[in-house]
Design a protein around this motif. Structure first.
Motif, PDB file in Angstrom:
ATOM      1  N   UNK A 199       0.793  -1.229   0.000  1.00 48.38           N
ATOM      2  CA  UNK A 199       0.000   0.000   0.000  1.00 48.38           C
ATOM      3  C   UNK A 199       0.822   1.274   0.000  1.00 48.38           C
ATOM      4  N   UNK A 200       2.125   1.158   0.231  1.00 48.60           N
ATOM      5  CA  UNK A 200       2.979   2.342   0.226  1.00 48.60           C
ATOM      6  C   UNK A 200       2.953   3.137   1.513  1.00 48.60           C
ATOM      7  N   UNK A 247     -13.494 -20.850  -1.233  1.00 53.27           N
ATOM      8  CA  UNK A 247     -13.778 -19.697  -0.373  1.00 53.27           C
ATOM      9  C   UNK A 247     -12.636 -18.690  -0.411  1.00 53.27           C
ATOM     10  N   UNK A 248     -12.997 -17.416  -0.498  1.00 49.89           N
ATOM     11  CA  UNK A 248     -11.965 -16.387  -0.564  1.00 49.89           C
ATOM     12  C   UNK A 248     -12.543 -15.043  -0.173  1.00 49.89           C
ATOM     13  N   UNK A 249     -11.760 -14.267   0.565  1.00 51.78           N
ATOM     14  CA  UNK A 249     -12.095 -12.885   0.901  1.00 51.78           C
ATOM     15  C   UNK A 249     -11.147 -11.974   0.136  1.00 51.78           C
ATOM     16  N   UNK A 250     -11.693 -10.936  -0.483  1.00 44.46           N
ATOM     17  CA  UNK A 250     -10.882  -9.992  -1.256  1.00 44.46           C
ATOM     18  C   UNK A 250     -11.171  -8.578  -0.773  1.00 44.46           C
ATOM     19  N   UNK A 251     -10.126  -7.857  -0.398  1.00 42.42           N
ATOM     20  CA  UNK A 251     -10.250  -6.449   0.006  1.00 42.42           C
ATOM     21  C   UNK A 251      -9.611  -5.579  -1.063  1.00 42.42           C
ATOM     22  N   UNK A 252     -10.392  -4.688  -1.643  1.00 41.81           N
ATOM     23  CA  UNK A 252      -9.876  -3.770  -2.669  1.00 41.81           C
ATOM     24  C   UNK A 252      -9.625  -2.420  -2.016  1.00 41.81           C
ATOM     25  N   UNK A 253      -8.385  -1.978  -2.103  1.00 40.34           N
ATOM     26  CA  UNK A 253      -7.936  -0.780  -1.391  1.00 40.34           C
ATOM     27  C   UNK A 253      -7.221   0.149  -2.353  1.00 40.34           C
ATOM     28  N   UNK A 254      -7.538   1.437  -2.288  1.00 38.57           N
ATOM     29  CA  UNK A 254      -6.798   2.408  -3.080  1.00 38.57           C
ATOM     30  C   UNK A 254      -5.625   2.952  -2.270  1.00 38.57           C
ATOM     31  N   UNK A 255      -4.481   3.075  -2.925  1.00 41.72           N
ATOM     32  CA  UNK A 255      -3.274   3.628  -2.322  1.00 41.72           C
ATOM     33  C   UNK A 255      -3.330   5.156  -2.366  1.00 41.72           C
ATOM     34  N   UNK A 256      -2.412   5.835  -1.670  1.00 43.48           N
ATOM     35  CA  UNK A 256      -2.393   7.308  -1.715  1.00 43.48           C
ATOM     36  C   UNK A 256      -2.241   7.872  -3.126  1.00 43.48           C
ATOM     37  N   UNK A 257      -1.601   7.110  -4.048  1.00 43.00           N
ATOM     38  CA  UNK A 257      -1.438   7.603  -5.420  1.00 43.00           C
ATOM     39  C   UNK A 257      -2.636   7.323  -6.288  1.00 43.00           C
ATOM     40  N   UNK A 258      -3.695   6.719  -5.730  1.00 45.37           N
ATOM     41  CA  UNK A 258      -4.913   6.462  -6.476  1.00 45.37           C
ATOM     42  C   UNK A 258      -4.993   5.086  -7.110  1.00 45.37           C
ATOM     43  N   UNK A 285      -4.221   8.042   3.573  1.00 44.26           N
ATOM     44  CA  UNK A 285      -4.358   8.184   2.130  1.00 44.26           C
ATOM     45  C   UNK A 285      -4.867   6.926   1.464  1.00 44.26           C
ATOM     46  N   UNK A 286      -5.030   5.857   2.250  1.00 42.17           N
ATOM     47  CA  UNK A 286      -5.574   4.601   1.734  1.00 42.17           C
ATOM     48  C   UNK A 286      -7.072   4.524   2.042  1.00 42.17           C
ATOM     49  N   UNK A 287      -7.805   3.829   1.194  1.00 40.39           N
ATOM     50  CA  UNK A 287      -9.245   3.709   1.397  1.00 40.39           C
ATOM     51  C   UNK A 287      -9.726   2.321   0.994  1.00 40.39           C
TER      52      UNK A 287
END
Length: 214
Positions: free
Chosen positions: A25-26, A195-206, A158-160
């Motif tokens: 994620x930086x 079975x799987x969990x996936x988290x999608x996250x934006x980094x500070x650079x978008x 800056x992450x979401x």
């Protein structure tokens, strides 16, 4: 109404977990603290005003706990997986009516309510019994004693967290379990052989990163 509180990254050590998150994620998570009597400690990273990422590991400064550490950290298969590197393990849902949900579902489904603490933060949680959580896709429920929890205390990173997704062979059963907990809209559910969990996250650079449990 329940909602996403945080996602959980398991690691052999907090240092390994922090290195992994920084690489993905930086941004490096900040020190959280120990969970007395539970045998774990953590680091945290804000994913927005209402959610965050938790890196959790066994705490070498605590004695062996009398019960299994949370999120299957003591499970041999999970320990072997974490030998290869940190991994997304689970997610936790926040509710203001924990006792009511547990009473309605029963402890055989919702788990037993237990008190936790870290520093001046206190909360109660109920973990679904092992083998009834559909591979950690049915989340533990948490109720923060102050009504706010850890997320508002964290510095903006800056992450979401933009989406949380679940895959399971019995997608309808999973959807029903989530509906019973007031989590109908919390995450996208789709049928998949594994079975799987996936988290999608934006980094500070978008840019977007997907963290997966499998």
């Amino acid at each position: 109404m329940a909602e996403i509180d945080h996602i959980v990254i398991g690691a052999r050590t907090l240092e390994e977990g922090a290195d992994y998150i920084e690489a993905q994620l930086g941004v490096r998570p900040t020190q959280g603290g120990a969970h007395p009597g539970i045998g774990t400690h953590n680091m945290l990273l804000s994913l927005g005003p209402q959610s965050y990422l938790e890196v959790i590991a066994a705490d070498p400064d605590q004695p062996q706990p009398t019960q299994a550490r949370p999120f299957d950290l003591d499970d041999p298969a999970v320990a072997m997986m974490l030998e290869a590197g940190p991994h997304l393990l689970a997610w936790v849902a926040r509710t203001p009516v924990l006792d009511a949900v547990v009473t309605r579902l029963g402890t055989s489904q919702a788990g037993e309510v237990k008190a936790w603490s870290r520093g001046d933060l206190t909360w109660r949680m109920a973990f679904p019994p092992q083998r009834q959580d559909m591979r950690n896709l049915i989340p533990p429920l948490i109720q923060w004693d102050d009504g706010k929890g850890a997320a508002p205390r964290l510095k903006k990173s800056g992450c979401k967290l933009v989406a949380l997704e679940a895959e399971h062979p019995d997608a309808e059963q999973l959807r029903e379990a989530l509906r019973q907990r007031g989590l109908d809209e919390a995450l996208k559910v789709r049928r998949s052989p594994h079975p799987r969990l996936v988290a999608r996250i934006t980094r500070p650079d978008g840019s977007e990163v997907a963290l997966s449990s499998g």
